[in-house]
Design a protein around this motif. Structure first.
Motif, PDB file in Angstrom:
ATOM      1  N   ASP A  68       0.819  -1.209   0.000  1.00 29.12           N
ATOM      2  CA  ASP A  68       0.000   0.000   0.000  1.00 29.12           C
ATOM      3  C   ASP A  68       0.856   1.263   0.000  1.00 29.12           C
ATOM      4  O   ASP A  68       0.488   2.287  -0.590  1.00 29.12           O
ATOM      5  CB  ASP A  68      -0.920   0.016   1.221  1.00 29.12           C
ATOM      6  CG  ASP A  68      -2.127  -0.900   1.045  1.00 29.12           C
ATOM      7  OD1 ASP A  68      -2.519  -1.138  -0.110  1.00 29.12           O
ATOM      8  OD2 ASP A  68      -2.662  -1.389   2.050  1.00 29.12           O
ATOM      9  N   ALA A  69       2.016   1.174   0.674  1.00 23.12           N
ATOM     10  CA  ALA A  69       2.900   2.338   0.721  1.00 23.12           C
ATOM     11  C   ALA A  69       3.522   2.628  -0.632  1.00 23.12           C
ATOM     12  O   ALA A  69       3.928   3.748  -0.914  1.00 23.12           O
ATOM     13  CB  ALA A  69       3.999   2.114   1.769  1.00 23.12           C
ATOM     14  N   GLY A  70       3.585   1.619  -1.503  1.00 18.50           N
ATOM     15  CA  GLY A  70       4.215   1.800  -2.798  1.00 18.50           C
ATOM     16  C   GLY A  70       5.711   1.578  -2.710  1.00 18.50           C
ATOM     17  O   GLY A  70       6.280   1.403  -1.633  1.00 18.50           O
ATOM     18  N   ALA A  71       6.370   1.590  -3.856  1.00 19.14           N
ATOM     19  CA  ALA A  71       7.804   1.328  -3.915  1.00 19.14           C
ATOM     20  C   ALA A  71       8.501   2.414  -4.703  1.00 19.14           C
ATOM     21  O   ALA A  71       7.897   3.089  -5.546  1.00 19.14           O
ATOM     22  CB  ALA A  71       8.068  -0.038  -4.549  1.00 19.14           C
ATOM     23  N   THR A  72       9.780   2.576  -4.447  1.00 18.92           N
ATOM     24  CA  THR A  72      10.546   3.631  -5.117  1.00 18.92           C
ATOM     25  C   THR A  72      10.868   3.268  -6.560  1.00 18.92           C
ATOM     26  O   THR A  72      11.077   4.150  -7.388  1.00 18.92           O
ATOM     27  CB  THR A  72      11.851   3.886  -4.350  1.00 18.92           C
ATOM     28  OG1 THR A  72      12.564   2.647  -4.236  1.00 18.92           O
ATOM     29  CG2 THR A  72      11.558   4.438  -2.967  1.00 18.92           C
ATOM     30  N   ARG A  73      10.934   1.979  -6.884  1.00 21.30           N
ATOM     31  CA  ARG A  73      11.300   1.538  -8.232  1.00 21.30           C
ATOM     32  C   ARG A  73      10.466   0.315  -8.603  1.00 21.30           C
ATOM     33  O   ARG A  73       9.999  -0.422  -7.747  1.00 21.30           O
ATOM     34  CB  ARG A  73      12.789   1.204  -8.305  1.00 21.30           C
ATOM     35  CG  ARG A  73      13.707   2.382  -8.007  1.00 21.30           C
ATOM     36  CD  ARG A  73      15.160   1.967  -8.040  1.00 21.30           C
ATOM     37  NE  ARG A  73      16.060   3.092  -7.837  1.00 21.30           N
ATOM     38  CZ  ARG A  73      16.478   3.507  -6.656  1.00 21.30           C
ATOM     39  NH1 ARG A  73      16.075   2.883  -5.561  1.00 21.30           N
ATOM     40  NH2 ARG A  73      17.302   4.547  -6.556  1.00 21.30           N
ATOM     41  N   GLN A  74      10.336   0.083  -9.896  1.00 23.38           N
ATOM     42  CA  GLN A  74       9.552  -1.057 -10.364  1.00 23.38           C
ATOM     43  C   GLN A  74      10.179  -2.379  -9.911  1.00 23.38           C
ATOM     44  O   GLN A  74       9.469  -3.310  -9.539  1.00 23.38           O
ATOM     45  CB  GLN A  74       9.439  -1.034 -11.886  1.00 23.38           C
ATOM     46  CG  GLN A  74       8.581  -2.167 -12.454  1.00 23.38           C
ATOM     47  CD  GLN A  74       7.143  -2.083 -11.985  1.00 23.38           C
ATOM     48  OE1 GLN A  74       6.496  -1.035 -12.142  1.00 23.38           O
ATOM     49  NE2 GLN A  74       6.629  -3.153 -11.399  1.00 23.38           N
ATOM     50  N   THR A  75      11.506  -2.472  -9.941  1.00 21.85           N
ATOM     51  CA  THR A  75      12.158  -3.722  -9.517  1.00 21.85           C
ATOM     52  C   THR A  75      11.859  -4.013  -8.056  1.00 21.85           C
ATOM     53  O   THR A  75      11.644  -5.167  -7.673  1.00 21.85           O
ATOM     54  CB  THR A  75      13.677  -3.633  -9.732  1.00 21.85           C
ATOM     55  OG1 THR A  75      14.182  -2.457  -9.074  1.00 21.85           O
ATOM     56  CG2 THR A  75      14.021  -3.584 -11.207  1.00 21.85           C
ATOM     57  N   THR A  76      11.823  -2.963  -7.235  1.00 18.31           N
ATOM     58  CA  THR A  76      11.492  -3.156  -5.823  1.00 18.31           C
ATOM     59  C   THR A  76      10.030  -3.560  -5.674  1.00 18.31           C
ATOM     60  O   THR A  76       9.694  -4.432  -4.865  1.00 18.31           O
ATOM     61  CB  THR A  76      11.765  -1.865  -5.036  1.00 18.31           C
ATOM     62  OG1 THR A  76      13.128  -1.484  -5.215  1.00 18.31           O
ATOM     63  CG2 THR A  76      11.501  -2.069  -3.553  1.00 18.31           C
ATOM     64  N   ALA A  77       9.152  -2.935  -6.450  1.00 19.18           N
ATOM     65  CA  ALA A  77       7.729  -3.300  -6.392  1.00 19.18           C
ATOM     66  C   ALA A  77       7.529  -4.767  -6.747  1.00 19.18           C
ATOM     67  O   ALA A  77       6.735  -5.468  -6.106  1.00 19.18           O
ATOM     68  CB  ALA A  77       6.928  -2.410  -7.345  1.00 19.18           C
ATOM     69  N   ASP A  78       8.252  -5.237  -7.761  1.00 18.98           N
ATOM     70  CA  ASP A  78       8.136  -6.647  -8.142  1.00 18.98           C
ATOM     71  C   ASP A  78       8.583  -7.560  -7.008  1.00 18.98           C
ATOM     72  O   ASP A  78       7.951  -8.586  -6.731  1.00 18.98           O
ATOM     73  CB  ASP A  78       8.976  -6.923  -9.393  1.00 18.98           C
ATOM     74  CG  ASP A  78       8.407  -6.242 -10.637  1.00 18.98           C
ATOM     75  OD1 ASP A  78       7.221  -5.845 -10.600  1.00 18.98           O
ATOM     76  OD2 ASP A  78       9.151  -6.109 -11.627  1.00 18.98           O
ATOM     77  N   ARG A  79       9.693  -7.186  -6.346  1.00 19.35           N
ATOM     78  CA  ARG A  79      10.170  -8.000  -5.226  1.00 19.35           C
ATOM     79  C   ARG A  79       9.162  -8.005  -4.083  1.00 19.35           C
ATOM     80  O   ARG A  79       8.942  -9.030  -3.436  1.00 19.35           O
ATOM     81  CB  ARG A  79      11.518  -7.481  -4.728  1.00 19.35           C
ATOM     82  CG  ARG A  79      12.686  -7.855  -5.607  1.00 19.35           C
ATOM     83  CD  ARG A  79      14.000  -7.295  -5.084  1.00 19.35           C
ATOM     84  NE  ARG A  79      14.397  -7.894  -3.824  1.00 19.35           N
ATOM     85  CZ  ARG A  79      15.543  -7.621  -3.201  1.00 19.35           C
ATOM     86  NH1 ARG A  79      16.393  -6.738  -3.750  1.00 19.35           N
ATOM     87  NH2 ARG A  79      15.842  -8.207  -2.054  1.00 19.35           N
ATOM     88  N   LEU A  80       8.554  -6.845  -3.831  1.00 16.87           N
ATOM     89  CA  LEU A  80       7.572  -6.757  -2.752  1.00 16.87           C
ATOM     90  C   LEU A  80       6.349  -7.623  -3.046  1.00 16.87           C
ATOM     91  O   LEU A  80       5.840  -8.324  -2.158  1.00 16.87           O
ATOM     92  CB  LEU A  80       7.148  -5.303  -2.538  1.00 16.87           C
ATOM     93  CG  LEU A  80       8.192  -4.383  -1.906  1.00 16.87           C
ATOM     94  CD1 LEU A  80       7.696  -2.943  -1.946  1.00 16.87           C
ATOM     95  CD2 LEU A  80       8.488  -4.803  -0.477  1.00 16.87           C
ATOM     96  N   HIS A  81       5.865  -7.575  -4.276  1.00 17.10           N
ATOM     97  CA  HIS A  81       4.710  -8.400  -4.628  1.00 17.10           C
ATOM     98  C   HIS A  81       5.044  -9.887  -4.526  1.00 17.10           C
ATOM     99  O   HIS A  81       4.260 -10.687  -4.007  1.00 17.10           O
ATOM    100  CB  HIS A  81       4.213  -8.054  -6.034  1.00 17.10           C
ATOM    101  CG  HIS A  81       3.317  -6.860  -6.078  1.00 17.10           C
ATOM    102  ND1 HIS A  81       3.797  -5.581  -6.258  1.00 17.10           N
ATOM    103  CD2 HIS A  81       1.971  -6.748  -5.942  1.00 17.10           C
ATOM    104  CE1 HIS A  81       2.771  -4.724  -6.247  1.00 17.10           C
ATOM    105  NE2 HIS A  81       1.669  -5.404  -6.059  1.00 17.10           N
ATOM    106  N   SER A  82       6.206 -10.267  -5.035  1.00 15.53           N
ATOM    107  CA  SER A  82       6.610 -11.667  -4.949  1.00 15.53           C
ATOM    108  C   SER A  82       6.764 -12.094  -3.494  1.00 15.53           C
ATOM    109  O   SER A  82       6.286 -13.165  -3.088  1.00 15.53           O
ATOM    110  CB  SER A  82       7.926 -11.876  -5.695  1.00 15.53           C
ATOM    111  OG  SER A  82       8.372 -13.218  -5.565  1.00 15.53           O
ATOM    112  N   GLY A  83       7.397 -11.233  -2.691  1.00 15.96           N
ATOM    113  CA  GLY A  83       7.590 -11.564  -1.283  1.00 15.96           C
ATOM    114  C   GLY A  83       6.276 -11.653  -0.535  1.00 15.96           C
ATOM    115  O   GLY A  83       6.074 -12.543   0.298  1.00 15.96           O
TER     116      GLY A  83
END
Length: 491
Positions: free
Chosen positions: A227-242
């Motif tokens: 919900d907080a969002g991510a600084t970069r797309q690669t980080t967002a992908d890692r967060l979703h996978s995690g």
């Protein structure tokens, strides 16, 4: 499903692969090399939760310099070499401060020290993600220090969420939770991934019952990060996978403790995350666990369909071992439908795929899947089909082949063996196996295992005069552990 906001911030600096470390691994798979790292750590009194994913991150250059516990282990494994020889960057270039004196010869912790610390190391100068690494080296019942709590609390919404990503559920204060959210970065993604690893490690050793409720806080924190969002797309992908992997891990804790409706909800959440992000590996994992749950919940046709969907998702991933496990999930569904032919075909396919060996493409979460699990799942199929002789033979093989690290699985396979022997008409051997399981229940809390033992006790009641049966029945009756949720056999 939580969304993630990605900004057009500066792109990540591409990591430089650690080719020196990759050469040191040689022909071993990442999972096999991770096992060697854990063994080396035990030799010098360290505690590291190393797995295939960690090795992959090192080789990909994501971990430019290991924390101090891993440093001691690696220097123990490769005496005479420095971190630079192992392909790592100087610590001063990574941490942005002067490097500490060279690490002395590895030794166990002295009185008053925690594993992973040495005299003169000041916690106050350590960054939050370094503190998280330290946390993984503590015993599971370690209480979080005030320093650790403050380090995570001062960073805003995403960092507070990361603080909650501990197996012991470090909860932020109400005031901290009300702060405006800050977008998540690499440290938060790392915290999420480590939470998944730690929960799996604790489940391997102790079973699900004592962990499930404590795992709710990390899962809430994971979706707070999204919900907080991510600084970069690669980080967002890692967060979703995690987050998806954490949902599966928490779902498994619910599953193994008999909370089937909760497990179904968590698996569905993980599947939705996978579909939203196009993560085929996460989709295969979610369908894999859904198939297992459907089998246990008495929905064998759904188990077959889910296992087949998992195989479709997994085929492009290049992991024969994953396809082998999914074939076993399908076999379990066919057994539940009393389709012996379908079950045998799936078992043959699972064995053939397993014999292709390990590969770098094998998912990290499959570290449990080896000869023992293959035999254990086959035993459950034969048991469901009522072929007690084959079932007991495979269950015995599973219990004997299991790595001692997986205490929960040793108890599970031995409970399967006890039940199969009892139904095969070998009450003395069944009682002996049942006593071995009871001896493990101080370490393992699993409603599945307790339910299986309860079923074995019922089968053995008419055989009280057989050797060892009375002792097993009396000790089982006096066992004061958590009551099984749902009870009965799981297959």
């Amino acid at each position: 499903m939580a969304s993630s906001t990605v900004t057009s911030s500066q792109p990540d600096r591409p990591p430089r692969p650690n080719l020196a470390f990759r050469r040191l691994r040689g022909p071993r798979s990442p999972a096999e090399f991770a096992a060697l790292v854990r063994r080396a750590a035990r030799e010098i009194g360290e505690r590291v939760s190393c797995d295939a994913r960690y090795i992959g991150r090192v080789e990909a250059g994501e971990i430019r310099c290991p924390n101090y516990a891993y440093e001691r282990v690696f220097l123990h494994m490769f005496p005479g070499r420095t971190l630079t020889d192992l392909g790592f960057a100087p610590r001063s270039s990574v941490r942005g401060r002067a490097a500490r004196p060279a690490v002395a010869a590895p030794r166990g912790p002295s009185a008053g020290e925690r594993p992973g610390e040495r005299p003169g190391e000041s916690l106050g100068a350590v960054e939050p993600y370094d503190l998280w690494d330290r946390r993984q080296n503590d015993p599971p019942n370690h209480e979080e220090s005030d320093v650790l709590r403050r380090a995570f609390m001062t960073g805003g919404g995403a960092t507070v969420a990361a603080a909650t990503l501990t197996p012991l559920g470090l909860a932020p204060s109400a005031a901290a939770a009300d702060r405006p959210p800050r977008r998540a970065g690499i440290p938060e993604a790392m915290a999420l991934e480590e939470a998944v690893r730690r929960i799996r490690l604790l489940d391997d050793r102790h079973g699900a019952d004592g962990l499930y409720r404590r795992a709710a806080a990390p899962l809430r924190a994971a979706y707070a990060l999204l919900d907080a969002g991510a600084t970069r797309q690669t980080t967002a992908d890692r967060l979703h996978s995690g987050a998806g992997e954490l949902a599966i891990s928490v779902g498994w804790l619910a599953h193994d403790s008999g909370r089937f409706d909760d497990a179904r909800s968590h698996y569905a959440e993980a599947l939705a995350t996978a579909r939203m992000t196009g993560d085929a590996g996460l989709e295969a994992h979610a369908f894999c666990n859904t198939a297992f749950l459907a089998r246990d919940a008495g929905r064998p046709r759904e188990a077959v369909r889910a296992a087949q969907a998992a195989q479709r998702a997994a085929r492009p991933l290049g992991s024969a071992r994953l396809l082998s496990l999914l074939a076993l999930r399908e076999a379990g569904g066919w057994a539940g439908l009393a389709d012996r032919t379908g079950c045998e075909r799936a078992l043959v396919r699972a064995q053939a795929l397993f014999e292709r060996g390990r590969a770098d493409a094998d998912p990290e979460w499959m570290s449990f899947y080896g000869e023992a699990e293959l035999a254990g799942l086959e035993a459950q199929c034969w048991s469901t089909l009522g072929d007690w002789r084959r079932a007991s033979r495979q269950a015995r093989r599973a219990a004997q082949a299991q790595d001692p690290h997986f205490t929960r699985n040793i108890a599970l396979y031995t409970a399967e063996l006890a039940d199969d022997l009892a139904r095969e008409g070998r009450p003395d051997e069944a009682a002996e196996a049942g006593l071995r399981v009871l001896a493990l229940l101080d370490q393992v809390q699993s409603s599945r295992i307790q339910g299986m033992l309860a079923g074995t006790a019922r089968v053995l009641l008419p055989h009280r005069r057989a050797s060892g049966v009375a002792e097993f029945l009396d000790r089982h009756a006096s066992y004061k552990g958590p009551r099984p949720v749902g009870g009965g056999r799981s297959v």
